[in-house]
Design an enzyme around this catalytic site. Structure first.
Site, mmCIF file in Angstrom:
data_model
loop_
_atom_site.group_PDB
_atom_site.id
_atom_site.type_symbol
_atom_site.label_atom_id
_atom_site.label_comp_id
_atom_site.label_asym_id
_atom_site.label_seq_id
_atom_site.Cartn_x
_atom_site.Cartn_y
_atom_site.Cartn_z
ATOM 1 C CG ASP A 86 -2.127 0.911 1.063
ATOM 2 O OD1 ASP A 86 -3.248 0.390 0.924
ATOM 3 O OD2 ASP A 86 -1.946 2.157 1.036
ATOM 4 C CE LYS B 76 -6.346 0.372 5.667
ATOM 5 N NZ LYS B 76 -7.212 -0.185 6.718
ATOM 6 N N GLY C 255 -7.106 2.182 -4.891
ATOM 7 C CA GLY C 255 -7.893 3.151 -5.634
ATOM 8 C C GLY C 255 -8.810 3.937 -4.753
ATOM 9 C CB ALA C 256 -10.026 7.316 -5.118
ATOM 10 N NE ARG D 219 -19.698 4.152 -13.956
ATOM 11 C CZ ARG D 219 -19.415 3.187 -13.102
ATOM 12 N NH1 ARG D 219 -19.466 3.384 -11.822
ATOM 13 N NH2 ARG D 219 -19.068 1.995 -13.555
ATOM 14 N N PRO E 288 -13.673 1.751 -11.737
ATOM 15 C CG PRO E 288 -14.115 2.898 -13.709
ATOM 16 C CD PRO E 288 -13.375 3.015 -12.426
ATOM 17 C CB VAL E 289 -13.881 -3.842 -12.005
ATOM 18 C CG1 VAL E 289 -15.170 -4.395 -12.525
ATOM 19 C CG2 VAL E 289 -12.841 -4.925 -11.919
ATOM 20 C CB SER F 237 -13.598 -9.019 -9.360
ATOM 21 O OG SER F 237 -13.898 -7.648 -9.266
ATOM 22 C CG ASP G 4 -22.347 -7.048 -9.987
ATOM 23 O OD1 ASP G 4 -22.684 -5.869 -9.932
ATOM 24 O OD2 ASP G 4 -21.152 -7.409 -10.050
ATOM 25 N NE ARG H 97 -23.445 -6.867 -3.676
ATOM 26 C CZ ARG H 97 -22.643 -5.857 -3.975
ATOM 27 N NH1 ARG H 97 -22.659 -5.334 -5.184
ATOM 28 N NH2 ARG H 97 -21.829 -5.362 -3.073
ATOM 29 N NE ARG I 87 -25.055 -17.752 -9.889
ATOM 30 C CZ ARG I 87 -24.214 -18.634 -10.400
ATOM 31 N NH1 ARG I 87 -23.674 -19.555 -9.647
ATOM 32 N NH2 ARG I 87 -23.909 -18.593 -11.687
ATOM 33 C CG HIS J 292 -18.786 -4.361 -11.142
ATOM 34 N ND1 HIS J 292 -19.702 -4.958 -10.316
ATOM 35 C CD2 HIS J 292 -18.054 -3.554 -10.333
ATOM 36 C CE1 HIS J 292 -19.522 -4.550 -9.078
ATOM 37 N NE2 HIS J 292 -18.535 -3.682 -9.063
HETATM 38 N N1 LIG Z 1 -15.119 -4.987 -8.133
HETATM 39 C C1 LIG Z 1 -15.920 -5.017 -7.086
HETATM 40 O O1 LIG Z 1 -16.902 -5.792 -7.075
HETATM 41 C C2 LIG Z 1 -15.639 -4.093 -5.921
HETATM 42 C C3 LIG Z 1 -16.340 -4.211 -4.710
HETATM 43 C C4 LIG Z 1 -16.032 -3.342 -3.670
HETATM 44 C C5 LIG Z 1 -15.064 -2.354 -3.856
HETATM 45 N N2 LIG Z 1 -14.410 -2.253 -5.054
HETATM 46 C C6 LIG Z 1 -13.375 -1.243 -5.320
HETATM 47 O O2 LIG Z 1 -12.171 -1.603 -4.653
HETATM 48 C C7 LIG Z 1 -11.389 -0.415 -4.505
HETATM 49 C C8 LIG Z 1 -10.850 -0.340 -3.082
HETATM 50 O O3 LIG Z 1 -11.922 -0.127 -2.184
HETATM 51 P P1 LIG Z 1 -11.633 0.023 -0.608
HETATM 52 O O4 LIG Z 1 -12.956 0.115 0.028
HETATM 53 O O5 LIG Z 1 -10.676 -1.024 -0.175
HETATM 54 O O6 LIG Z 1 -10.902 1.440 -0.588
HETATM 55 P P2 LIG Z 1 -9.911 1.976 0.546
HETATM 56 O O7 LIG Z 1 -9.851 3.453 0.370
HETATM 57 O O8 LIG Z 1 -10.281 1.416 1.872
HETATM 58 O O9 LIG Z 1 -8.498 1.341 0.131
HETATM 59 C C9 LIG Z 1 -7.772 1.732 -0.984
HETATM 60 C C10 LIG Z 1 -6.311 1.590 -0.626
HETATM 61 O O10 LIG Z 1 -5.539 1.822 -1.812
HETATM 62 C C11 LIG Z 1 -4.350 2.484 -1.397
HETATM 63 N N3 LIG Z 1 -3.735 3.130 -2.561
HETATM 64 C C12 LIG Z 1 -4.179 4.207 -3.249
HETATM 65 N N4 LIG Z 1 -3.316 4.493 -4.246
HETATM 66 C C13 LIG Z 1 -2.317 3.590 -4.193
HETATM 67 C C14 LIG Z 1 -1.138 3.365 -4.956
HETATM 68 N N5 LIG Z 1 -0.821 4.147 -6.001
HETATM 69 N N6 LIG Z 1 -0.337 2.326 -4.617
HETATM 70 C C15 LIG Z 1 -0.646 1.523 -3.561
HETATM 71 N N7 LIG Z 1 -1.746 1.697 -2.794
HETATM 72 C C16 LIG Z 1 -2.571 2.717 -3.106
HETATM 73 C C17 LIG Z 1 -4.805 3.446 -0.318
HETATM 74 O O11 LIG Z 1 -3.733 3.875 0.502
HETATM 75 C C18 LIG Z 1 -5.848 2.613 0.425
HETATM 76 O O12 LIG Z 1 -5.289 1.932 1.547
HETATM 77 C C19 LIG Z 1 -12.298 0.765 -4.885
HETATM 78 O O13 LIG Z 1 -11.996 1.158 -6.219
HETATM 79 C C20 LIG Z 1 -13.687 0.162 -4.824
HETATM 80 O O14 LIG Z 1 -14.606 0.838 -5.641
HETATM 81 C C21 LIG Z 1 -14.662 -3.124 -6.061
#
Ligand SMILES: NC(=O)c1ccc[n+]([C@@H]2O[C@H](COP(=O)([O-])OP(=O)(O)OC[C@H]3O[C@@H](n4cnc5c(N)ncnc54)[C@H](O)[C@@H]3O)[C@@H](O)[C@H]2O)c1
Length: 311
Positions: free
Chosen positions: A39, A44, A84-85, A93, A126-127, A148, A153, A156, A158, A180
């Site tokens: 990270d 963290k 990611g954010a 979006r 956005p994945v 993923s 989805d 959820r 099912r 997604h």
């Molecule tokens: N695909 C899915 O079905 C699904 C489901 C839930 C969440 N998500 C996605 O997963 C992502 C993470 O969600 P979260 O709730 O864990 O967010 P979060 O903010 O809790 O965690 C994100 C982490 O990424 C780290 N980070 C940011 N930039 C970085 C970089 N350049 N290098 C290394 N680490 C970095 C941050 O420090 C943070 O700890 C989001 O984009 C969210 O939308 C996807």
């Protein structure tokens, strides 16, 4: 693929809610020996790794490592991207797409520099857009870049069907396909419960089915409005996908992959049922779709291509 005699290892980039919950789910699952948490925020990653390490006595996983250095990805069989954010209030979006694409542009070449043989599993949103970006930035073969997608989805969906029909979700066969996100759609025409068409069960009129799909589509919003983030089910999804790949059992999941002609689609990543194994995506399955579903899939591809053009 790397040397299969080594203990199985995964690296998780982003030790936030999703990344650290995935690490926990992987520990409970027991399929991998080594888990690395990377990270940008070292504190963290360290905090999560220490907390997880204290449970090593009770599981098959033997090590949890952490840091900010991408050299830790070396020898990982699968690198999972959860960095990611989130979408913030007032942010569009497209703002999120641009922010997270920039993060991927930074991290994917760093992963690829240390490990050219791994499978990339993209989870950040956005994945579908980010899976496409990861493919471009890594220059990995398409079989080794997996999003993923709509696995969560579909789980959820099912669950909701199972609850209504009073059966186990394990006996529900139904997919959410496409993006997604908002343009995803339910493949009702092939949905069944233990081989029985949905219409054989009470509670599945067109109106009721529409409500059920809306509940599926809005599930993330409902959870986020109550607790701020979703992470338990996606953590389990990640562990299942790692198991499907490492276990090499040809399991089928609706992951996001590059479309290369199947369903008449090219040049976009989205979810269709795929067979997974040790080399990544073994093949995309072309399941029968109704005319309405075919057009929903095309629409989803068009929405995603629109995003790709903008970034
Ligand atoms: N695909 C899915 O079905 C699904 C489901 C839930 C969440 N998500 C996605 O997963 C992502 C993470 O969600 P979260 O709730 O864990 O967010 P979060 O903010 O809790 O965690 C994100 C982490 O990424 C780290 N980070 C940011 N930039 C970085 C970089 N350049 N290098 C290394 N680490 C970095 C941050 O420090 C943070 O700890 C989001 O984009 C969210 O939308 C996807």
């Amino acid at each position: 693929m790397t040397n299969v005699c080594r203990p199985p290892k995964v690296a998780i980039i982003g030790a936030g809610f999703v990344g650290s919950t995935a690490a926990y789910a992987l520990m409970l699952d027991g399929i991998v020996s080594d888990i690395v948490l990377i990270d940008a925020n070292k504190e963290k990653a360290e905090g999560e790794a220490l907390d997880l390490r204290h449970g090593l006595q009770f599981v098959e996983t033997s090590s949890i490592t952490f840091g900010t250095d991408f050299r830790l990805c070396k020898d990982a069989d699968i690198v999972i991207v959860c960095a990611g954010a989130h979408q913030k209030k007032g942010e569009t979006r497209l703002d999120l797409i641009q922010k997270n694409t920039a993060i991927l542009k930074d991290i994917i070449p760093k992963i690829a520099k240390e490990n050219r043989d791994c499978i990339l599993l993209i989870v950040s949103n956005p994945v579908d857009v980010l899976t496409y970006a990861a493919l471009k930035y890594s220059k990995f073969p398409k079989e080794r870049v997996i999003g993923s997608g709509t696995v969560l989805d579909t789980a959820r969906f099912r669950h909701l069907i199972a609850e209504k029909a009073h059966v186990s979700p394990k006996n529900v066969h139904a997919f959410i396909l496409g993006e997604h996100g908002d343009s995803e759609f339910p493949a009702w025409s092939s949905a069944n419960i233990a081989t029985q068409p949905m219409d054989n069960f009470k509670g599945f009129t067109t109106k009721e089915k529409n409500i059920l799909f809306e509940q599926t589509r809005k599930a993330a919003y409902e959870i986020i409005s109550r607790k701020g983030a979703t992470y338990y089910a996606i953590g389990l999804v990640i562990a299942q996908l790692v198991r499907a790949i490492m276990g090499d059992g040809n399991a089928v999941y609706p992951v996001s992959t590059l479309m290369d002609g199947k369903y008449g689609l090219k040049g976009v990543c989205l979810s269709v049922p795929c067979v997974l194994g040790r080399s990544g995506v073994i093949r995309q399955l072309e399941i029968p779709l109704s005319a309405k579903e075919k057009s929903a899939l095309k629409k989803s591809a068009a929405v995603l291509k629109g995003y790709l053009k903008k970034v």
